[in-house]
Design a protein around this motif. Structure first.
Motif, PDB file in Angstrom:
ATOM      1  N   ASP A 148      15.577  -7.699 -19.342  1.00 22.35           N
ATOM      2  CA  ASP A 148      16.442  -7.024 -18.377  1.00 22.35           C
ATOM      3  C   ASP A 148      17.029  -5.764 -19.018  1.00 22.35           C
ATOM      4  O   ASP A 148      18.237  -5.570 -19.033  1.00 22.35           O
ATOM      5  CB  ASP A 148      17.550  -7.983 -17.906  1.00 22.35           C
ATOM      6  N   TRP A 149      16.155  -4.941 -19.545  1.00 23.18           N
ATOM      7  CA  TRP A 149      16.547  -3.683 -20.172  1.00 23.18           C
ATOM      8  C   TRP A 149      16.051  -2.532 -19.317  1.00 23.18           C
ATOM      9  O   TRP A 149      14.966  -2.588 -18.743  1.00 23.18           O
ATOM     10  CB  TRP A 149      15.945  -3.552 -21.564  1.00 23.18           C
ATOM     11  N   PRO A 150      16.830  -1.444 -19.242  1.00 19.72           N
ATOM     12  CA  PRO A 150      16.373  -0.308 -18.427  1.00 19.72           C
ATOM     13  C   PRO A 150      15.186   0.409 -19.074  1.00 19.72           C
ATOM     14  O   PRO A 150      15.089   0.501 -20.305  1.00 19.72           O
ATOM     15  CB  PRO A 150      17.596   0.605 -18.351  1.00 19.72           C
ATOM     16  N   MET A 151      14.304   0.917 -18.241  1.00 14.40           N
ATOM     17  CA  MET A 151      13.148   1.662 -18.723  1.00 14.40           C
ATOM     18  C   MET A 151      13.550   2.988 -19.355  1.00 14.40           C
ATOM     19  O   MET A 151      12.757   3.614 -20.052  1.00 14.40           O
ATOM     20  CB  MET A 151      12.171   1.918 -17.571  1.00 14.40           C
ATOM     21  N   SER A 152      14.780   3.405 -19.135  1.00 15.46           N
ATOM     22  CA  SER A 152      15.237   4.656 -19.747  1.00 15.46           C
ATOM     23  C   SER A 152      15.277   4.553 -21.268  1.00 15.46           C
ATOM     24  O   SER A 152      15.243   5.579 -21.948  1.00 15.46           O
ATOM     25  CB  SER A 152      16.609   5.044 -19.200  1.00 15.46           C
ATOM     26  N   LEU A 153      15.326   3.337 -21.819  1.00 13.95           N
ATOM     27  CA  LEU A 153      15.253   3.185 -23.276  1.00 13.95           C
ATOM     28  C   LEU A 153      13.894   3.663 -23.789  1.00 13.95           C
ATOM     29  O   LEU A 153      13.816   4.368 -24.801  1.00 13.95           O
ATOM     30  CB  LEU A 153      15.473   1.723 -23.676  1.00 13.95           C
ATOM     31  N   VAL A 154      12.837   3.293 -23.104  1.00  9.82           N
ATOM     32  CA  VAL A 154      11.492   3.706 -23.501  1.00  9.82           C
ATOM     33  C   VAL A 154      11.342   5.213 -23.340  1.00  9.82           C
ATOM     34  O   VAL A 154      10.902   5.913 -24.260  1.00  9.82           O
ATOM     35  CB  VAL A 154      10.427   2.978 -22.663  1.00  9.82           C
ATOM     36  N   TYR A 155      11.720   5.725 -22.187  1.00 10.63           N
ATOM     37  CA  TYR A 155      11.569   7.155 -21.938  1.00 10.63           C
ATOM     38  C   TYR A 155      12.559   7.977 -22.755  1.00 10.63           C
ATOM     39  O   TYR A 155      12.308   9.154 -23.015  1.00 10.63           O
ATOM     40  CB  TYR A 155      11.666   7.437 -20.444  1.00 10.63           C
ATOM     41  N   GLY A 156      13.649   7.385 -23.173  1.00  6.08           N
ATOM     42  CA  GLY A 156      14.557   8.069 -24.097  1.00  6.08           C
ATOM     43  C   GLY A 156      13.902   8.260 -25.455  1.00  6.08           C
ATOM     44  O   GLY A 156      14.068   9.300 -26.097  1.00  6.08           O
ATOM     45  N   GLY A 157      13.143   7.264 -25.904  1.00  2.00           N
ATOM     46  CA  GLY A 157      12.390   7.409 -27.151  1.00  2.00           C
ATOM     47  C   GLY A 157      11.347   8.505 -27.043  1.00  2.00           C
ATOM     48  O   GLY A 157      11.119   9.267 -27.995  1.00  2.00           O
ATOM     49  N   ILE A 158      10.714   8.586 -25.885  1.00  2.00           N
ATOM     50  CA  ILE A 158       9.743   9.657 -25.654  1.00  2.00           C
ATOM     51  C   ILE A 158      10.452  11.010 -25.663  1.00  2.00           C
ATOM     52  O   ILE A 158       9.944  11.985 -26.237  1.00  2.00           O
ATOM     53  CB  ILE A 158       8.990   9.419 -24.332  1.00  2.00           C
ATOM     54  N   ALA A 159      11.632  11.079 -25.061  1.00  2.00           N
ATOM     55  CA  ALA A 159      12.392  12.333 -25.054  1.00  2.00           C
ATOM     56  C   ALA A 159      12.784  12.752 -26.470  1.00  2.00           C
ATOM     57  O   ALA A 159      12.741  13.941 -26.807  1.00  2.00           O
ATOM     58  CB  ALA A 159      13.635  12.184 -24.172  1.00  2.00           C
ATOM     59  N   ILE A 160      13.150  11.792 -27.306  1.00  2.00           N
ATOM     60  CA  ILE A 160      13.483  12.117 -28.697  1.00  2.00           C
ATOM     61  C   ILE A 160      12.268  12.737 -29.388  1.00  2.00           C
ATOM     62  O   ILE A 160      12.383  13.749 -30.090  1.00  2.00           O
ATOM     63  CB  ILE A 160      13.977  10.861 -29.441  1.00  2.00           C
ATOM     64  N   GLY A 161      11.091  12.147 -29.185  1.00  2.00           N
ATOM     65  CA  GLY A 161       9.872  12.714 -29.755  1.00  2.00           C
ATOM     66  C   GLY A 161       9.599  14.119 -29.238  1.00  2.00           C
ATOM     67  O   GLY A 161       9.197  15.006 -30.000  1.00  2.00           O
ATOM     68  N   CYS A 162       9.832  14.349 -27.944  1.00  2.00           N
ATOM     69  CA  CYS A 162       9.611  15.676 -27.366  1.00  2.00           C
ATOM     70  C   CYS A 162      10.574  16.703 -27.949  1.00  2.00           C
ATOM     71  O   CYS A 162      10.179  17.833 -28.255  1.00  2.00           O
ATOM     72  CB  CYS A 162       9.747  15.619 -25.845  1.00  2.00           C
ATOM     73  N   PHE A 163      11.840  16.330 -28.113  1.00  2.00           N
ATOM     74  CA  PHE A 163      12.803  17.270 -28.687  1.00  2.00           C
ATOM     75  C   PHE A 163      12.530  17.530 -30.167  1.00  2.00           C
ATOM     76  O   PHE A 163      12.767  18.634 -30.657  1.00  2.00           O
ATOM     77  CB  PHE A 163      14.236  16.789 -28.464  1.00  2.00           C
ATOM     78  N   LEU A 164      12.010  16.536 -30.874  1.00  2.00           N
ATOM     79  CA  LEU A 164      11.587  16.783 -32.255  1.00  2.00           C
ATOM     80  C   LEU A 164      10.420  17.763 -32.290  1.00  2.00           C
ATOM     81  O   LEU A 164      10.342  18.617 -33.185  1.00  2.00           O
ATOM     82  CB  LEU A 164      11.210  15.470 -32.941  1.00  2.00           C
ATOM     83  N   MET A 165       9.507  17.670 -31.316  1.00  2.00           N
ATOM     84  CA  MET A 165       8.401  18.633 -31.242  1.00  2.00           C
ATOM     85  C   MET A 165       8.922  20.041 -30.987  1.00  2.00           C
ATOM     86  O   MET A 165       8.437  21.006 -31.568  1.00  2.00           O
ATOM     87  CB  MET A 165       7.412  18.239 -30.142  1.00  2.00           C
ATOM     88  N   VAL A 166       9.929  20.158 -30.098  1.00  2.00           N
ATOM     89  CA  VAL A 166      10.517  21.475 -29.824  1.00  2.00           C
ATOM     90  C   VAL A 166      11.122  22.046 -31.104  1.00  2.00           C
ATOM     91  O   VAL A 166      10.918  23.219 -31.439  1.00  2.00           O
ATOM     92  CB  VAL A 166      11.585  21.389 -28.703  1.00  2.00           C
TER      93      VAL A 166
END
Length: 193
Positions: A148-166
């Protein structure tokens, strides 16, 4: 017993000399640096390895599979791809078509092309990071199947990777600008960032 006669053309070898080799290899000094994305990728990778092993063990040895291992492994793999993208961006080892810039002679046109590719790459990963934030916000009300965890945790990890790429692409662009957008062909030693 007497020694066989030596042939006149055979060279005499002094037994006191050391073993002589035609090819001598020397080890170069290697420095290993770990950056934030390296540590994140190592942690995610080993978490993924443990979960996949647990899935294999429970399914094939205990014959009673854990339901959550497949889903969590899938999500960790998604995050690992984007964190790994930051590593690739830092090292400049992403797939690229460099035919045109490799054929061109060093001059203003080649430098303009290198600058344009750097700016375009930065704009692309910046848009990717912005879209990852939008998707993270939208996924907050959706929950994982097993937990019962929000999917935003997964997509937040993806966002962290994207901002590291930037961040890494901005650093690459800054270094290229300071060097006057002159870039020598990459050698295997240059891939360590």
């Amino acid at each position: 017993m007497s020694e066989p006669p030596k042939s006149p053309s055979a060279p005499s070898v002094d037994p006191n000399l050391e073993d002589v080799h035609l090819i001598v290899a020397t080890d170069e000094e290697v420095t290993v640096e770990y950056f934030l994305e390296d540590w994140l990728a190592i942690g995610i990778f080993w978490s993924l390895a443990v979960i996949v092993f647990l899935q294999f063990f429970t399914r094939y040895v205990l014959n009673n599979s854990l339901a959550w291992t497949e889903e969590i492994a899938r999500y960790l793999l998604m995050v690992l791809v984007f964190v790994g993208g930051a590593m690739v961006t830092r090292r400049r080892t992403q797939i690229a078509v460099e035919l045109v810039s490799n054929v061109m002679k060093d001059g203003p046109a080649k430098r303009a092309l290198i600058a344009a590719v750097g700016v375009f790459s930065l704009a692309f990963v910046a848009i990717l990071a912005w879209l990852s934030v939008l998707i993270t916000e939208r996924m907050h009300n959706l929950y994982m199947t097993v937990f019962d965890w929000p999917m935003s945790l997964v997509y937040g990890g993806i966002a962290i990777g994207c901002f590291l790429m930037v961040w890494r692409q901005a650093q690459n662009l800054w270094r290229d600008a300071r060097a006057g957008f002159r870039r020598e062909p990459a050698s295997p030693q240059d891939t360590n960032g």
